[in-house]
Design a protein around this motif. Structure first.
Motif, mmCIF file in Angstrom:
data_model
loop_
_atom_site.group_PDB
_atom_site.id
_atom_site.type_symbol
_atom_site.label_atom_id
_atom_site.label_comp_id
_atom_site.label_asym_id
_atom_site.label_seq_id
_atom_site.Cartn_x
_atom_site.Cartn_y
_atom_site.Cartn_z
ATOM 1 N N HIS A 1 -0.591 1.990 14.897
ATOM 2 C CA HIS A 1 -0.380 2.981 13.742
ATOM 3 C C HIS A 1 0.341 1.805 12.743
ATOM 4 N N LEU A 2 0.992 0.742 13.143
ATOM 5 C CA LEU A 2 2.128 -0.151 12.517
ATOM 6 C C LEU A 2 1.484 -1.201 11.688
ATOM 7 N N ALA A 3 0.179 -1.359 12.502
ATOM 8 C CA ALA A 3 -0.401 -2.623 11.787
ATOM 9 C C ALA A 3 -0.463 -2.941 10.561
ATOM 10 N N PRO A 4 -0.835 -2.035 9.494
ATOM 11 C CA PRO A 4 -0.804 -2.595 8.112
ATOM 12 C C PRO A 4 0.788 -2.572 7.793
ATOM 13 N N TRP A 5 1.576 -1.736 8.147
ATOM 14 C CA TRP A 5 2.916 -1.970 7.863
ATOM 15 C C TRP A 5 3.352 -3.368 8.265
ATOM 16 N N GLU B 1 -1.726 10.748 -3.557
ATOM 17 C CA GLU B 1 -1.388 9.242 -3.465
ATOM 18 C C GLU B 1 -0.895 8.825 -2.108
ATOM 19 N N ASP B 2 -0.508 7.703 -1.949
ATOM 20 C CA ASP B 2 -0.235 7.015 -0.640
ATOM 21 C C ASP B 2 0.920 6.004 -0.803
ATOM 22 N N VAL B 3 1.643 5.911 0.271
ATOM 23 C CA VAL B 3 2.693 4.922 0.077
ATOM 24 C C VAL B 3 2.858 4.074 1.568
ATOM 25 N N LEU B 4 3.096 2.722 1.716
ATOM 26 C CA LEU B 4 3.060 2.150 2.925
ATOM 27 C C LEU B 4 4.525 2.457 3.395
ATOM 28 N N PRO C 1 -2.223 -4.965 -3.762
ATOM 29 C CA PRO C 1 -3.641 -4.376 -4.705
ATOM 30 C C PRO C 1 -3.598 -5.602 -5.672
ATOM 31 N N GLY C 2 -5.015 -5.645 -5.820
ATOM 32 C CA GLY C 2 -5.448 -7.096 -6.814
ATOM 33 C C GLY C 2 -5.313 -6.302 -8.302
ATOM 34 N N ASP D 1 3.193 1.980 -5.245
ATOM 35 C CA ASP D 1 1.849 1.541 -4.802
ATOM 36 C C ASP D 1 1.737 0.149 -4.713
ATOM 37 N N ARG D 2 2.798 -0.588 -4.364
ATOM 38 C CA ARG D 2 2.696 -2.184 -4.350
ATOM 39 C C ARG D 2 1.984 -2.804 -3.168
ATOM 40 N N PHE D 3 1.750 -2.081 -2.218
ATOM 41 C CA PHE D 3 0.835 -2.427 -1.213
ATOM 42 C C PHE D 3 -0.370 -1.475 -0.958
#
Ligand SMILES: Cc1cc2nc3c(=O)[nH]c(=O)nc-3n(C[C@H](O)[C@H](O)[C@H](O)COP(=O)(O)OP(=O)(O)OC[C@H]3O[C@@H](n4cnc5c(N)ncnc54)[C@H](O)[C@@H]3O)c2cc1C
Length: 438
Positions: free
Chosen positions: A103-107, A281-284, A435-436, A426-428
């Motif tokens: 679960h933690l991988a992206p973070w 929306e989402d947030v990391l 994000p590009g 939304d900086r990640f």
């Protein structure tokens, strides 16, 4: 006043604002909003009340320290090499619950990317900007809440057992100095003069003289809640279940009556991600779990918070005794507290402060943490009526006042007192990348 106090907004611009979360970030936001003339309702499943339990809030169990020296992010160069040790040693100052790893991988990916030297410099600069205003933004709130008596101004002491450990920490201290943090390097004689009851297990130390503590974060929260009520605000005990944007405003569905507001602030600490997702929306955001052990008879043994960074926790004299609080465990919101963590704290305190006596209450709480150690203070990209204020990691007590001040600016549609571009939610992206453009 450092230019931070603000004039109330004109009558026609005063809004009905719902704030989710009565942690210190939500309360400071609500109190700043009320000072500007807005009509606030704070909703929390267990708001702070005299004599009531507040243990679910991270704001309850922290190390009580306003820490202007907190410019160094958690992820610094070399942290990647420590990851296997974090998984293998559940008692270490920084640990990972292995079954939470998927679960933690992206973070974790974003956390490791934040440890690059250029990123550390950038993050430290942003943190320093916030920290520089932390005290000035607290002052009006603490005065209004009649909570000055809770403050103890005696600095904060970091100690090192060897010259090598001290030398290794010099990079962090130079970073602090570059950002204007006051510090004094101490030898063993000077440390002994400051803290004669500590076992002499130190060679060198650093005093951060501008740090101070609140005797009880819970009593501070109760005082902020009372100040909000005094200004006509409401504190509602309810669990927020669903959020919906309706027209220009927001409907806050709870386990009791639903509430309608013209503006919404999400300040639900580590639980904020679920609420953000309800708005599309989402947030990391994840959590760095922390623990404390109280030593009820030991409050008089130290004059200030003392921390051996190698152990990862502070020993802070406070109203209830000596609170040994800290460590980091990446393990999410659902895994139960792991006794091995408080055992390590108990054993280490017995070694460092042999007179500490019997340990008492233990606690585990959820730091709301972004991978780059920076909070989120931002307006929703989809719903202009919604403002986000969470993710303060290790510095939520310290930064509550300035966050509240910034939230009040955003809700009042005034230019914020500090630039907020680096604090967007939304900086990640969902994979832990950036994000590009476009
Ligand atoms: C061991 C430890 C030591 C620390 N030491 C320090 C320190 O010395 N200095 C420092 O600056 N920081 C410290 N911190 C960090 C600091 O405590 C946190 O950053 C801060 O408390 C976060 O505050 P918050 O208001 O964002 O969240 P919280 O205090 O967790 O408040 C969030 C609130 O939202 C409510 N809530 C959540 N979801 C819902 C819902 N759906 N409906 C209703 N209510 C909801 C919760 O009940 C809770 O009351 C420490 C943290 C830990 C764990």
């Amino acid at each position: 006043m450092d230019g931070l106090d603000a004039a109330p907004v004109p009558e026609g611009e005063r809004r009905r604002v719902a704030v989710i979360g009565a942690g210190l970030v939500g309360l400071a936001s609500a109190l700043w909003l009320a000072r500007l003339g807005h009509h606030v309702t704070v909703v929390d499943r267990a708001p702070p009340e005299p004599g009531g339990s507040y243990r679910q809030a991270c704001s309850y169990g922290n190390a009580c320290t306003v820490a202007p020296h907190g410019v160094v992010p958690v992820a610094t160069p070399g942290i990647a090499w420590r990851v296997p040790g974090m998984v293998l040693n559940p008692a270490g100052p920084l640990a990972i619950v292995w079954r939470y790893l998927p679960h933690l991988a992206p973070w974790l990916r974003a956390f490791l990317a934040a440890s690059r030297p250029a990123e550390v410099e950038r993050i430290a600069g942003t943190l320093a900007g916030l920290l520089r205003h932390a005290d000035a933004a607290y002052r009006p709130l603490v005065e209004e809440a009649g909570a000055r008596h809770l403050e103890r101004h005696a600095g904060c002491l970091y100690l090192y057992r060897s010259d090598a450990a001290f030398a290794a920490a010099e990079a962090d201290n130079r970073l602090r100095e570059r950002h204007g943090v006051a510090l004094e390097r101490l030898d063993a004689v000077a440390i002994r003069a400051l803290e004669p009851r500590l076992a002499p297990l130190y060679r060198r130390g650093v005093l951060y003289p501008d740090a101070y503590t609140f005797d009880s974060p819970q009593v501070l929260a109760v005082a902020f809640a009372a100040a909000i009520r005094k200004r006509g605000g409401a504190i509602v005990r309810a669990e927020v279940r669903d959020l919906r944007c309706e027209g220009e405003g927001v409907r806050v569905g709870t386990d009791g009556t639903a509430l309608r507001a013209e503006r919404l602030v999400i300040a639900a600490g580590a639980h904020s991600r679920a609420l953000v997702r309800q708005l599309g929306e989402d947030v990391l955001l994840d959590t760095e779990r922390g623990y404390h052990v109280l030593f009820p008879e030991a409050g008089h043994l130290l004059g200030r918070p003392v921390c051996y960074p190698e152990h990862g926790f502070y020993m802070t004299p406070m109203a209830d005794g000596l609170r040994a609080a800290g460590t980091v465990e990446l393990g999410g919101l659902a895994v139960p507290a792991r006794p091995v963590r408080t055992r390590m704290i108990r054993q280490t305190v017995a070694e460092l402060l042999p007179q500490a006596g019997a340990p008492g209450a233990e606690w585990m709480g959820f730091r709301p943490s972004m991978p780059d150690s920076l909070p989120v203070v931002a307006r929703s990209a989809r719903h202009p009526a919604v403002t986000y204020a969470f993710g303060h990691g290790h510095l939520g007590l310290t930064l509550a006042g300035i966050t509240g001040r910034l939230v009040a600016d955003l809700v009042s549609e005034r230019p914020p007192v500090l630039p907020l571009a680096t604090l967007r939610h939304d900086r990640f992206d969902a994979w832990g990348g950036k994000p590009g453009p476009g």
